[in-house]
Design a protein around this motif. Sequence first.
Motif, short mmCIF file in Angstrom:
data_model
loop_
_atom_site.label_atom_id
_atom_site.label_comp_id
_atom_site.label_asym_id
_atom_site.label_seq_id
_atom_site.Cartn_x
_atom_site.Cartn_y
_atom_site.Cartn_z
N UNK A 65 0.83 -1.20 0.00
CA UNK A 65 0.00 0.00 0.00
C UNK A 65 0.87 1.26 0.00
N UNK A 66 1.92 1.22 0.83
CA UNK A 66 2.79 2.40 0.94
C UNK A 66 3.49 2.70 -0.38
N UNK A 67 3.89 1.68 -1.08
CA UNK A 67 4.57 1.89 -2.37
C UNK A 67 3.60 2.48 -3.39
N UNK A 76 9.78 8.54 -4.11
CA UNK A 76 10.56 7.35 -4.47
C UNK A 76 9.96 6.14 -3.76
N UNK A 77 9.27 5.30 -4.51
CA UNK A 77 8.57 4.17 -3.90
C UNK A 77 9.55 3.20 -3.24
N UNK A 78 10.72 3.01 -3.83
CA UNK A 78 11.69 2.07 -3.26
C UNK A 78 12.20 2.58 -1.92
N UNK A 82 11.68 0.97 1.81
CA UNK A 82 12.80 0.64 2.69
C UNK A 82 12.66 1.33 4.04
N UNK A 83 12.24 2.60 4.03
CA UNK A 83 12.05 3.31 5.30
C UNK A 83 10.94 2.66 6.13
N UNK A 84 9.89 2.24 5.45
CA UNK A 84 8.77 1.62 6.18
C UNK A 84 9.19 0.27 6.77
N UNK A 85 10.03 -0.48 6.04
CA UNK A 85 10.53 -1.74 6.60
C UNK A 85 11.27 -1.47 7.91
N UNK A 86 12.14 -0.47 7.88
CA UNK A 86 12.90 -0.14 9.09
C UNK A 86 11.96 0.28 10.21
N UNK A 87 10.96 1.06 9.86
CA UNK A 87 10.01 1.52 10.88
C UNK A 87 9.24 0.35 11.49
#
Length: 269
Positions: A65-67, A76-78, A82-87
Amino acid sequence: MGDDSPSEDEFRFHTVGEQLKAARERLGFSLADLAARTRVPMRHLESIEKSDFAALPGSTYTLGFARSYARAVELDAIKVSADLRSELAQGGHEGYQAPLQNYEPTDPARVPSRTLAWTAAVIGVLVVAGYFIWRSMMLDAAVDITMPAPMAQNAALTPAAGKSAAAPSPDAVATGGLVVLTATDTVWVKIYDIENKRLFEKEMQSGDSFTVPQDANKPMIVTGRPEVLNVTVGGKAVPTLGPPEKTVADLEISAKALLSRQPAATTTP
């Protein structure tokens, strides 16, 4: 920089949701507009903006959804993914595992229903079961029409190629049946009919056997060691064809001829 320049804090967002929300507002989109563009339910977009991950269907869907959100607001969807994964990892959300590669889940609106998935699975099982049943029936049919080994061997020994396999004549049945010669040692044998047509010629080894064709016209034999040939008529043994080491020639070996000489040949050789 002048005093009107935005401060650094105005561009520092602590969550991915805040970054996405700021980009949406910058472009003048409402959540409804974004839901129509991304085909993601508006409630999920709102949960992403608020970082309310517990209200989302799962971490994998959240990333997808975030992408979609990021692409719609020209981010930048990538990087957003990546930021959301870390979060998510830092938040310790249960069941989250960092994927080995970038993955965007299918739009939930296009995911097949559970009923459709089970129906497809049942159809697949029925197709596989039907294939194995068909294969079993074909194998059974192949076994039924296959010629048994003894019959195949006798057919290979029948000399009349191209002739149809006729049933034994009444005379042959009445006179005892098949004539079979079996070697107990090395011996040269030639068998021919009254018209001098060769039916069999070979140096037989111990254990070799030959079945005289029942339709042969007065079959006869030539051999130099008649004592090493065991002869049966209809499965019953008859006396040897001659004395040891003495050549026999033009000796008829039809069932009728062998049975007719049996009484006279019952004496000990």
